[in-house]
Design a protein around this motif. Structure first.
Motif, PDB file in Angstrom:
ATOM      1  N   ASP A 212       0.709  -1.121   0.007  1.00 15.48           N
ATOM      2  CA  ASP A 212       0.123   0.215  -0.131  1.00 15.48           C
ATOM      3  C   ASP A 212       0.891   1.168  -0.015  1.00 15.48           C
ATOM      4  OD1 ASP A 212      -2.878   1.236   0.599  1.00 15.48           O
ATOM      5  OD2 ASP A 212      -1.704   2.166   1.950  1.00 15.48           O
ATOM      6  N   ASN A 231      -3.702  -5.942   3.391  1.00 19.88           N
ATOM      7  CA  ASN A 231      -3.630  -4.664   3.899  1.00 19.88           C
ATOM      8  C   ASN A 231      -5.005  -4.307   4.812  1.00 19.88           C
ATOM      9  OD1 ASN A 231      -0.827  -3.364   3.574  1.00 19.88           O
ATOM     10  ND2 ASN A 231      -1.433  -3.481   1.528  1.00 19.88           N
ATOM     11  N   THR A 277      -1.236  -1.040  -4.198  1.00 18.09           N
ATOM     12  CA  THR A 277      -2.500   0.011  -4.095  1.00 18.09           C
ATOM     13  C   THR A 277      -2.019   1.387  -3.709  1.00 18.09           C
ATOM     14  OG1 THR A 277      -3.616  -2.033  -3.141  1.00 18.09           O
ATOM     15  CG2 THR A 277      -4.775   0.363  -2.814  1.00 18.09           C
TER      16      THR A 277
END
Length: 392
Positions: A212, A231, A277
Protein backbone atom coordinates in the motif's frame (compact mmCIF):
# COMPACT_ATOMS: atom_id res chain seq x y z
CA UNK A 1 27.07 61.40 -54.63
CA UNK A 2 28.47 58.05 -55.73
CA UNK A 3 26.66 55.49 -53.60
CA UNK A 4 28.50 52.67 -55.31
CA UNK A 5 31.62 53.78 -53.50
CA UNK A 6 30.02 53.06 -50.16
CA UNK A 7 27.63 50.20 -50.96
CA UNK A 8 29.15 47.20 -52.67
CA UNK A 9 29.04 43.51 -51.83
CA UNK A 10 32.49 43.49 -50.23
CA UNK A 11 31.80 46.40 -47.89
CA UNK A 12 28.38 44.94 -47.10
CA UNK A 13 29.73 41.62 -45.85
CA UNK A 14 32.52 43.41 -44.00
CA UNK A 15 29.89 45.43 -42.14
CA UNK A 16 27.90 42.31 -41.37
CA UNK A 17 31.00 40.53 -40.03
CA UNK A 18 31.86 43.48 -37.78
CA UNK A 19 28.25 43.61 -36.59
CA UNK A 20 28.30 39.90 -35.76
CA UNK A 21 31.50 40.25 -33.76
CA UNK A 22 30.08 43.22 -31.87
CA UNK A 23 26.87 41.38 -31.09
CA UNK A 24 28.86 38.33 -29.94
CA UNK A 25 30.91 40.46 -27.56
CA UNK A 26 27.81 42.14 -26.14
CA UNK A 27 26.09 38.78 -25.63
CA UNK A 28 29.18 37.30 -23.96
CA UNK A 29 29.43 40.27 -21.59
CA UNK A 30 25.73 40.09 -20.78
CA UNK A 31 25.93 36.35 -20.09
CA UNK A 32 28.98 36.82 -17.87
CA UNK A 33 27.20 39.59 -15.98
CA UNK A 34 24.13 37.42 -15.54
CA UNK A 35 26.29 34.66 -14.06
CA UNK A 36 27.75 37.08 -11.51
CA UNK A 37 24.36 38.32 -10.35
CA UNK A 38 22.17 36.04 -8.30
CA UNK A 39 18.41 35.87 -8.61
CA UNK A 40 16.02 34.60 -11.22
CA UNK A 41 14.68 38.08 -12.04
CA UNK A 42 18.08 39.43 -13.00
CA UNK A 43 18.91 36.36 -15.08
CA UNK A 44 15.61 36.57 -16.96
CA UNK A 45 16.17 40.29 -17.57
CA UNK A 46 19.56 39.62 -19.15
CA UNK A 47 18.16 36.95 -21.45
CA UNK A 48 15.37 39.30 -22.50
CA UNK A 49 18.03 41.91 -23.24
CA UNK A 50 19.98 39.39 -25.36
CA UNK A 51 16.82 38.55 -27.29
CA UNK A 52 16.09 42.22 -27.97
CA UNK A 53 19.70 42.81 -29.08
CA UNK A 54 19.44 39.87 -31.49
CA UNK A 55 16.20 41.29 -32.91
CA UNK A 56 17.81 44.72 -33.37
CA UNK A 57 20.81 43.14 -35.07
CA UNK A 58 18.61 41.19 -37.49
CA UNK A 59 16.67 44.38 -38.22
CA UNK A 60 19.91 46.25 -38.97
CA UNK A 61 21.02 43.51 -41.37
CA UNK A 62 17.66 43.73 -43.14
CA UNK A 63 17.94 47.51 -43.51
CA UNK A 64 21.51 47.30 -44.80
CA UNK A 65 20.46 44.75 -47.43
CA UNK A 66 17.47 46.92 -48.35
CA UNK A 67 19.73 49.96 -48.85
CA UNK A 68 22.12 47.83 -50.89
CA UNK A 69 19.31 46.66 -53.20
CA UNK A 70 17.90 50.18 -53.48
CA UNK A 71 21.34 51.50 -54.42
CA UNK A 72 21.71 49.02 -57.27
CA UNK A 73 18.22 49.87 -58.48
CA UNK A 74 19.11 53.59 -58.55
CA UNK A 75 22.22 52.73 -60.53
CA UNK A 76 20.07 50.84 -63.04
CA UNK A 77 21.63 47.50 -62.21
CA UNK A 78 20.02 44.15 -61.58
CA UNK A 79 19.45 42.91 -58.07
CA UNK A 80 22.77 42.18 -56.41
CA UNK A 81 21.59 39.07 -54.64
CA UNK A 82 19.57 36.38 -56.41
CA UNK A 83 17.13 35.91 -53.55
CA UNK A 84 15.16 33.09 -55.16
CA UNK A 85 18.31 31.07 -55.68
CA UNK A 86 19.58 32.02 -52.22
CA UNK A 87 16.35 30.85 -50.59
CA UNK A 88 16.45 27.58 -52.54
CA UNK A 89 20.02 26.89 -51.46
CA UNK A 90 19.13 27.74 -47.87
CA UNK A 91 16.28 25.22 -47.97
CA UNK A 92 18.66 22.53 -49.27
CA UNK A 93 21.27 23.41 -46.64
CA UNK A 94 18.61 23.36 -43.91
CA UNK A 95 17.57 19.87 -45.06
CA UNK A 96 21.14 18.55 -44.79
CA UNK A 97 21.78 20.23 -41.42
CA UNK A 98 18.37 19.16 -40.09
CA UNK A 99 18.88 15.51 -41.04
CA UNK A 100 22.37 15.56 -39.55
CA UNK A 101 20.95 17.16 -36.39
CA UNK A 102 18.36 14.38 -36.18
CA UNK A 103 21.06 11.74 -36.63
CA UNK A 104 23.19 13.44 -33.95
CA UNK A 105 20.23 13.57 -31.58
CA UNK A 106 19.51 9.86 -32.07
CA UNK A 107 23.12 8.84 -31.51
CA UNK A 108 23.94 11.20 -28.61
CA UNK A 109 20.61 11.49 -26.79
CA UNK A 110 19.76 7.89 -27.68
CA UNK A 111 22.52 6.80 -25.30
CA UNK A 112 20.64 8.55 -22.48
CA UNK A 113 17.53 6.42 -22.95
CA UNK A 114 16.49 4.05 -20.17
CA UNK A 115 18.16 0.60 -20.17
CA UNK A 116 16.17 -2.54 -20.86
CA UNK A 117 12.98 -2.93 -18.87
CA UNK A 118 13.34 -4.42 -15.39
CA UNK A 119 9.80 -5.84 -15.45
CA UNK A 120 8.09 -8.51 -17.52
CA UNK A 121 5.36 -6.27 -18.93
CA UNK A 122 7.93 -3.59 -19.78
CA UNK A 123 9.23 -5.71 -22.68
CA UNK A 124 5.92 -5.23 -24.50
CA UNK A 125 5.93 -1.49 -23.76
CA UNK A 126 9.47 -1.15 -25.10
CA UNK A 127 8.50 -3.08 -28.22
CA UNK A 128 5.54 -0.76 -28.81
CA UNK A 129 7.80 2.26 -28.27
CA UNK A 130 10.35 0.98 -30.79
CA UNK A 131 7.70 0.26 -33.44
CA UNK A 132 6.25 3.76 -33.00
CA UNK A 133 9.71 5.34 -33.15
CA UNK A 134 10.64 3.48 -36.36
CA UNK A 135 7.40 4.43 -38.13
CA UNK A 136 7.49 8.10 -37.09
CA UNK A 137 11.20 8.41 -37.93
CA UNK A 138 10.64 6.99 -41.41
CA UNK A 139 7.72 9.37 -42.03
CA UNK A 140 9.69 12.31 -40.62
CA UNK A 141 12.71 11.72 -42.88
CA UNK A 142 10.74 11.05 -46.07
CA UNK A 143 8.32 13.97 -45.69
CA UNK A 144 11.10 16.46 -44.89
CA UNK A 145 13.23 15.33 -47.80
CA UNK A 146 10.27 15.82 -50.14
CA UNK A 147 9.30 19.14 -48.55
CA UNK A 148 12.72 20.79 -48.69
CA UNK A 149 13.78 19.35 -52.05
CA UNK A 150 10.55 20.62 -53.61
CA UNK A 151 11.26 24.07 -52.17
CA UNK A 152 14.75 23.93 -53.74
CA UNK A 153 13.83 22.40 -57.10
CA UNK A 154 10.74 24.54 -57.73
CA UNK A 155 12.03 27.86 -56.45
CA UNK A 156 10.74 30.91 -58.30
CA UNK A 157 12.21 31.50 -61.73
CA UNK A 158 11.41 34.02 -64.45
CA UNK A 159 11.92 31.25 -67.02
CA UNK A 160 8.85 29.21 -66.05
CA UNK A 161 5.31 29.61 -64.81
CA UNK A 162 3.90 27.65 -61.89
CA UNK A 163 1.51 24.87 -62.87
CA UNK A 164 -1.95 25.28 -61.31
CA UNK A 165 -2.72 21.99 -59.52
CA UNK A 166 -5.59 22.52 -57.05
CA UNK A 167 -6.19 18.96 -55.88
CA UNK A 168 -5.87 15.26 -56.65
CA UNK A 169 -8.51 12.92 -55.26
CA UNK A 170 -6.32 9.84 -55.59
CA UNK A 171 -3.46 11.42 -53.64
CA UNK A 172 -5.85 12.64 -50.97
CA UNK A 173 -7.18 9.10 -50.52
CA UNK A 174 -3.65 7.73 -50.11
CA UNK A 175 -2.48 10.30 -47.55
CA UNK A 176 -5.73 9.89 -45.59
CA UNK A 177 -6.10 6.10 -45.62
CA UNK A 178 -2.44 5.16 -45.04
CA UNK A 179 -1.95 7.35 -41.90
CA UNK A 180 -5.37 6.22 -40.63
CA UNK A 181 -4.35 2.56 -40.93
CA UNK A 182 -0.97 3.20 -39.27
CA UNK A 183 -2.52 5.09 -36.36
CA UNK A 184 -5.23 2.46 -35.93
CA UNK A 185 -2.59 -0.28 -35.68
CA UNK A 186 -0.59 1.73 -33.11
CA UNK A 187 -3.66 2.57 -31.02
CA UNK A 188 -4.90 -1.04 -31.01
CA UNK A 189 -1.42 -2.26 -30.11
CA UNK A 190 -1.34 0.13 -27.15
CA UNK A 191 -4.88 -0.81 -26.10
CA UNK A 192 -4.21 -4.57 -26.01
CA UNK A 193 -0.86 -4.15 -24.25
CA UNK A 194 -2.40 -1.90 -21.58
CA UNK A 195 -5.36 -4.25 -21.21
CA UNK A 196 -2.97 -7.15 -20.66
CA UNK A 197 -1.11 -5.16 -17.99
CA UNK A 198 -4.15 -3.97 -16.04
CA UNK A 199 -6.65 -6.86 -16.42
CA UNK A 200 -5.26 -9.27 -13.85
CA UNK A 201 -7.16 -12.46 -12.90
CA UNK A 202 -8.50 -12.40 -9.33
CA UNK A 203 -6.42 -15.37 -8.18
CA UNK A 204 -3.22 -13.62 -9.36
CA UNK A 205 -4.32 -10.41 -7.61
CA UNK A 206 -4.76 -12.27 -4.32
CA UNK A 207 -1.49 -14.21 -4.55
CA UNK A 208 0.69 -11.17 -5.34
CA UNK A 209 2.63 -9.37 -2.61
CA UNK A 210 0.35 -6.57 -1.39
CA UNK A 211 1.95 -3.13 -0.93
CA UNK A 212 0.00 0.00 0.00
CA UNK A 213 1.47 3.36 -1.09
CA UNK A 214 0.11 6.69 0.11
CA UNK A 215 1.29 9.96 -1.44
CA UNK A 216 1.18 13.35 0.20
CA UNK A 217 3.07 16.61 -0.20
CA UNK A 218 5.93 15.81 -0.43
CA UNK A 219 6.68 12.18 0.48
CA UNK A 220 5.56 8.59 0.14
CA UNK A 221 4.31 6.36 2.96
CA UNK A 222 4.60 2.65 2.23
CA UNK A 223 3.30 -0.35 4.15
CA UNK A 224 3.47 -4.05 3.39
CA UNK A 225 0.67 -6.48 4.16
CA UNK A 226 1.46 -8.85 7.03
CA UNK A 227 1.25 -12.63 7.16
CA UNK A 228 -2.36 -12.54 5.98
CA UNK A 229 -1.19 -10.72 2.81
CA UNK A 230 -4.06 -8.22 3.20
CA UNK A 231 -3.66 -4.54 4.06
CA UNK A 232 -6.04 -3.24 6.71
CA UNK A 233 -8.62 -0.55 6.03
CA UNK A 234 -7.89 3.18 6.03
CA UNK A 235 -10.27 6.05 6.58
CA UNK A 236 -9.40 9.61 5.66
CA UNK A 237 -11.45 10.84 8.63
CA UNK A 238 -8.94 9.13 10.95
CA UNK A 239 -5.87 10.89 9.55
CA UNK A 240 -4.07 12.58 12.46
CA UNK A 241 -6.09 10.68 15.10
CA UNK A 242 -4.62 8.82 18.09
CA UNK A 243 -2.99 12.01 19.33
CA UNK A 244 -1.35 12.64 15.93
CA UNK A 245 0.20 9.16 15.64
CA UNK A 246 -2.15 7.90 12.93
CA UNK A 247 -0.83 9.81 9.93
CA UNK A 248 -2.22 7.27 7.43
CA UNK A 249 -5.73 7.13 8.88
CA UNK A 250 -5.54 3.44 9.78
CA UNK A 251 -8.79 1.99 11.06
CA UNK A 252 -7.65 0.01 14.11
CA UNK A 253 -11.02 -1.64 14.43
CA UNK A 254 -9.83 -3.69 11.46
CA UNK A 255 -7.46 -6.22 13.04
CA UNK A 256 -5.76 -6.80 9.68
CA UNK A 257 -3.86 -3.55 10.27
CA UNK A 258 -2.03 -5.01 13.27
CA UNK A 259 0.43 -7.12 11.28
CA UNK A 260 1.01 -4.63 8.44
CA UNK A 261 4.60 -3.43 8.16
CA UNK A 262 5.91 0.12 7.88
CA UNK A 263 8.97 0.37 5.62
CA UNK A 264 11.48 3.04 4.64
CA UNK A 265 12.31 1.40 1.29
CA UNK A 266 10.52 -0.79 -1.21
CA UNK A 267 12.19 -4.18 -1.47
CA UNK A 268 10.88 -6.59 -4.09
CA UNK A 269 11.79 -10.24 -4.67
CA UNK A 270 12.84 -10.92 -8.23
CA UNK A 271 10.39 -12.86 -10.43
CA UNK A 272 7.56 -12.50 -7.87
CA UNK A 273 4.38 -10.59 -8.68
CA UNK A 274 3.74 -7.47 -6.59
CA UNK A 275 0.51 -5.46 -6.42
CA UNK A 276 0.52 -1.81 -5.42
CA UNK A 277 -2.55 -0.08 -4.02
CA UNK A 278 -1.98 3.62 -4.60
CA UNK A 279 -3.68 6.60 -2.97
CA UNK A 280 -3.21 10.26 -2.11
CA UNK A 281 -4.05 12.36 0.93
CA UNK A 282 -4.06 15.78 -0.71
CA UNK A 283 -3.49 16.55 -4.40
CA UNK A 284 -3.00 14.47 -7.54
CA UNK A 285 0.34 12.64 -7.54
CA UNK A 286 1.75 10.06 -9.93
CA UNK A 287 3.34 6.75 -8.92
CA UNK A 288 6.26 6.45 -11.36
CA UNK A 289 9.02 3.84 -11.54
CA UNK A 290 10.58 4.36 -14.98
CA UNK A 291 12.91 1.35 -15.02
CA UNK A 292 9.92 -0.93 -14.49
CA UNK A 293 7.79 1.00 -17.04
CA UNK A 294 5.27 1.69 -14.27
CA UNK A 295 3.16 4.82 -13.94
CA UNK A 296 -0.22 5.29 -12.30
CA UNK A 297 -1.95 8.35 -10.87
CA UNK A 298 -2.40 8.63 -7.11
CA UNK A 299 -5.87 10.13 -6.74
CA UNK A 300 -7.36 11.54 -3.51
CA UNK A 301 -10.35 9.48 -2.41
CA UNK A 302 -9.98 6.80 -5.10
CA UNK A 303 -7.48 3.92 -4.87
CA UNK A 304 -5.68 2.90 -8.05
CA UNK A 305 -3.69 -0.27 -8.66
CA UNK A 306 -0.68 -1.52 -10.55
CA UNK A 307 0.64 -5.08 -10.58
CA UNK A 308 3.86 -6.25 -12.18
CA UNK A 309 6.72 -8.71 -11.87
CA UNK A 310 10.31 -7.41 -11.54
CA UNK A 311 12.82 -9.50 -13.48
CA UNK A 312 16.17 -7.77 -13.00
CA UNK A 313 17.74 -7.38 -9.55
CA UNK A 314 19.43 -4.16 -8.48
CA UNK A 315 22.83 -5.91 -8.56
CA UNK A 316 22.22 -7.17 -12.10
CA UNK A 317 21.14 -3.71 -13.28
CA UNK A 318 24.29 -2.22 -11.73
CA UNK A 319 26.31 -4.59 -13.92
CA UNK A 320 24.23 -3.92 -17.03
CA UNK A 321 24.56 -0.13 -16.63
CA UNK A 322 28.18 -0.37 -15.45
CA UNK A 323 27.17 1.85 -12.54
CA UNK A 324 27.84 0.46 -9.04
CA UNK A 325 25.84 3.37 -7.56
CA UNK A 326 22.68 2.54 -9.50
CA UNK A 327 19.41 2.17 -7.60
CA UNK A 328 15.80 1.92 -8.69
CA UNK A 329 13.68 4.86 -7.55
CA UNK A 330 10.02 5.69 -7.09
CA UNK A 331 9.23 9.22 -8.27
CA UNK A 332 6.21 11.49 -8.46
CA UNK A 333 5.49 12.36 -12.10
CA UNK A 334 2.99 15.14 -11.37
CA UNK A 335 3.92 18.75 -10.59
CA UNK A 336 2.34 18.52 -7.14
CA UNK A 337 3.86 21.61 -5.49
CA UNK A 338 7.03 23.48 -4.62
CA UNK A 339 8.95 20.49 -3.23
CA UNK A 340 7.74 18.02 -5.87
CA UNK A 341 11.35 17.11 -6.69
CA UNK A 342 11.78 15.66 -3.17
CA UNK A 343 9.29 12.86 -3.75
CA UNK A 344 11.74 10.00 -4.16
CA UNK A 345 11.65 6.58 -2.56
CA UNK A 346 14.33 3.91 -2.77
CA UNK A 347 13.40 0.66 -4.53
CA UNK A 348 15.51 -2.51 -4.41
CA UNK A 349 15.03 -5.80 -6.23
CA UNK A 350 16.71 -8.73 -4.49
CA UNK A 351 16.66 -12.51 -4.37
CA UNK A 352 13.92 -14.35 -2.50
CA UNK A 353 16.31 -15.20 0.34
CA UNK A 354 17.38 -11.56 0.75
CA UNK A 355 13.77 -10.46 0.65
CA UNK A 356 12.72 -12.84 3.44
CA UNK A 357 15.65 -11.72 5.59
CA UNK A 358 14.73 -8.06 5.03
CA UNK A 359 11.06 -8.78 5.78
CA UNK A 360 11.92 -10.22 9.22
CA UNK A 361 13.64 -6.95 10.17
CA UNK A 362 10.59 -4.74 9.51
CA UNK A 363 8.42 -3.44 12.34
CA UNK A 364 4.59 -3.36 12.53
CA UNK A 365 3.03 -0.10 11.45
CA UNK A 366 0.67 -0.18 14.46
CA UNK A 367 2.90 0.61 17.44
CA UNK A 368 2.19 -0.12 21.09
CA UNK A 369 1.69 3.59 21.68
CA UNK A 370 -0.95 3.69 18.93
CA UNK A 371 -2.73 0.72 20.53
CA UNK A 372 -2.76 2.47 23.92
CA UNK A 373 -4.17 5.65 22.37
CA UNK A 374 -6.79 3.58 20.56
CA UNK A 375 -7.82 1.79 23.77
CA UNK A 376 -7.98 5.14 25.56
CA UNK A 377 -10.19 6.55 22.80
CA UNK A 378 -12.45 3.46 23.04
CA UNK A 379 -12.77 3.80 26.81
CA UNK A 380 -13.70 7.47 26.46
CA UNK A 381 -16.27 6.61 23.81
CA UNK A 382 -17.74 3.85 26.00
CA UNK A 383 -17.92 6.27 28.94
CA UNK A 384 -19.79 8.80 26.81
CA UNK A 385 -22.16 6.09 25.56
CA UNK A 386 -22.84 4.89 29.13
CA UNK A 387 -23.54 8.45 30.28
CA UNK A 388 -26.00 8.91 27.42
CA UNK A 389 -27.70 5.64 28.36
CA UNK A 390 -28.01 6.72 32.00
CA UNK A 391 -29.46 10.07 30.98
CA UNK A 392 -32.05 8.34 28.89
Amino acid sequence: MNLKKYFNLKSLFTALALGSLSLGQVMAQATEEAAKNEGLGKTVSYYILLFLLACVFIGIIGKVLQVYELTRKIQGKKSGIAWDKFNGVMFAATLVLGLYGSYWSYTVHGNLILPESASEHGVAIDSMFNVTLIITTFVFVVTHIILFLFAYKYKHSQKRTAYYYPHNNTLEKYWTIIPAIALTVLVLMGFFIWRGITNIPKDQMASAIQIDVTAHQFAWDVRYAGKDNVNGRKNYKLIGSLNGLNNLGLDLSDKRNNDDLKVTEIVLPVNKSVRFTIGSQDVLHSFYMPHFRVQMNAVPGMPTFFQFTPKVTTAEMQEKTNNPEFNYQLYCAKICGGSHYNMKFLVRVVSEKEYQEWLKEQKPIVTEEMKKEYQLALSKQNSVNNQIALNN
